[in-house]
Design a protein around this motif. Structure first.
Motif, short mmCIF file in Angstrom:
data_model
loop_
_atom_site.label_atom_id
_atom_site.label_comp_id
_atom_site.label_asym_id
_atom_site.label_seq_id
_atom_site.Cartn_x
_atom_site.Cartn_y
_atom_site.Cartn_z
N VAL A 165 34.06 34.13 35.70
CA VAL A 165 33.88 33.21 36.83
C VAL A 165 35.24 32.75 37.36
N ARG A 166 36.16 32.44 36.44
CA ARG A 166 37.50 32.04 36.89
C ARG A 166 38.17 33.17 37.67
N GLN A 168 36.73 35.64 39.30
CA GLN A 168 36.05 35.83 40.58
C GLN A 168 36.42 34.72 41.56
N SER A 169 36.56 33.50 41.06
CA SER A 169 36.93 32.38 41.91
C SER A 169 38.32 32.59 42.51
N ASP A 171 39.76 35.47 42.94
CA ASP A 171 39.65 36.61 43.86
C ASP A 171 39.17 36.14 45.23
N VAL A 172 38.18 35.25 45.24
CA VAL A 172 37.68 34.72 46.52
C VAL A 172 38.76 33.90 47.21
N ALA A 173 39.49 33.07 46.45
CA ALA A 173 40.56 32.25 47.03
C ALA A 173 41.67 33.12 47.60
N LYS A 192 38.27 38.94 35.97
CA LYS A 192 37.15 39.49 36.74
C LYS A 192 36.58 40.76 36.12
#
Length: 347
Positions: A165-166, A168-169, A171-173, A192
């Motif tokens: 989750v960290r 992926q977060s 990656d989105v940022a 990820k």
């Protein structure tokens, strides 16, 4: 050992380990069929077992089953019966499918495994709920293992999920960030992608009855292999083939996502890098470049070469970590074959 850890043939460049399919697929099908009916149908469609109406689809390949193979091979590597690690293999494959279902919704990708993505067929709510159901089923599978190992197995998966989750977060940022340093990208990829492969390997050791340094070595092997996998996946996302991979190629460039080749190219600083930077700084500018132009700029700025070099470096680190787990010779050979295939695949 009840299963023979051999497999000279390959599927899409990976060692074809038929015994992995024989051990894992019945248990995986049973776990998916136990989901609520609606989610079971979406999960079956996602895996290619049935069509959108739930009608079984014959003769579809089981896929590479990379993560389950790693789990069972790592159990064999510590001298255990691979069958003892089947719940871990099933759990990591269901978590993998959970991430794919959610990723396709988040990214808006309409193609997965040569078929329309589940969200585009059943809707986003159905795809998200199915991912959630698979995650719950994965934890249930580990909780049902022998008590002496269940707690450690569940902790291993939960830790990997938090890292995932960290990652992926971040990656989105990064999609909105003007600069993404290479080392920060690699840290993101370790969460990820590396976290789940590391978990797959560690679960083989845990359910195989060992702990401590040997499990640490297996986990680190998987995490480094996961980063290598991500680097290669990023290359294929730009220069691969949709026909071979079953995934949209070039969509990351079109969306101005900062995969490893792009991050490395933007950091290079030469003419191609500066031109690429200008396009990424104004992604919505009218008359923007075609994907092919961006692809050429990334390659000219050394992005492809950098990604391939980093994949090789991570593979070397992975194999060093694997040695720390003191694996059996046969399992080490097959794990090395899988690791080599991860960094040399073309789909």
């Amino acid at each position: 050992m009840s299963a023979s850890v051999t497999g000279p043939a390959t599927v899409s460049g990976f060692p074809r380990l038929d015994w992995v399919e024989e051990l894992v697929l019945p248990a995986l099908r049973e776990a998916v069929s136990a989901l609520p009916a609606a989610e079971s149908r979406v999960a079956g469609y996602h895996r290619g077992w049935c069509d959108a109406y739930g009608v079984p689809v014959p003769d579809r390949a089981a896929g590479k089953l990379v993560r389950p193979a790693l789990t069972l091979l790592c159990a064999a590597a510590v001298g255990a019966d691979p069958g003892a690690a089947v719940p871990g293999a099933v759990a990591v494959e269901m978590v993998h499918d959970f991430t794919l279902l959610h990723d396709d919704v988040m990214d808006g990708d309409a193609l997965r495994r040569h078929r329309p993505a589940s969200w585009s067929v059943f809707g986003t709510s159905a795809a998200v709920l199915t991912g959630d159901a698979l995650l719950a089923a994965a934890l249930q599978a580990l909780a049902a293992t022998p008590q002496a190992r269940a707690a450690a197995a569940v902790r291993e998966l939960v830790g990997a999920l938090l890292d995932l989750v960290r990652g992926q977060s971040v990656d989105v940022a990064n999609e909105k960030a003007l600069e993404v340093p290479v080392d920060e990208y690699l840290a993101m990829a370790e969460g990820k992608t590396g976290a789940l492969l590391g978990c797959a390997c560690a679960l083989g050791g845990i359910l195989g009855g060992v702990d401590g340094e040997r499990v640490d070595g297996l986990r680190e092997f998987g995490r480094r292999l996961g980063v290598a996998f991500q680097c290669v996946d990023d290359v294929l996302g730009i220069w691969g083939s949709t026909r071979r991979s079953g995934k949209p190629v070039g969509s990351d460039l079109a969306a101005r996502k900062k995969s490893f080749p792009v991050v490395a190219a933007l950091a290079e600083g030469g003419p191609a890098s500066r031109r690429l930077r200008s396009f990424y700084a104004a992604p919505d500018a009218e008359g923007g470049p075609a994907t092919e132009v961006l692809r050429r700029l990334v390659e000219e700025a050394g992005g492809r070469e950098a990604a391939e070099r980093e994949a090789a470096r991570q593979l070397s680190q992975a194999l060093r970590a694997l040695s720390c787990a003191r694996p059996t010779a046969e399992a080490y050979r097959l794990l090395q074959e899988v690791a080599d295939a991860v960094t040399r695949r073309d789909c």
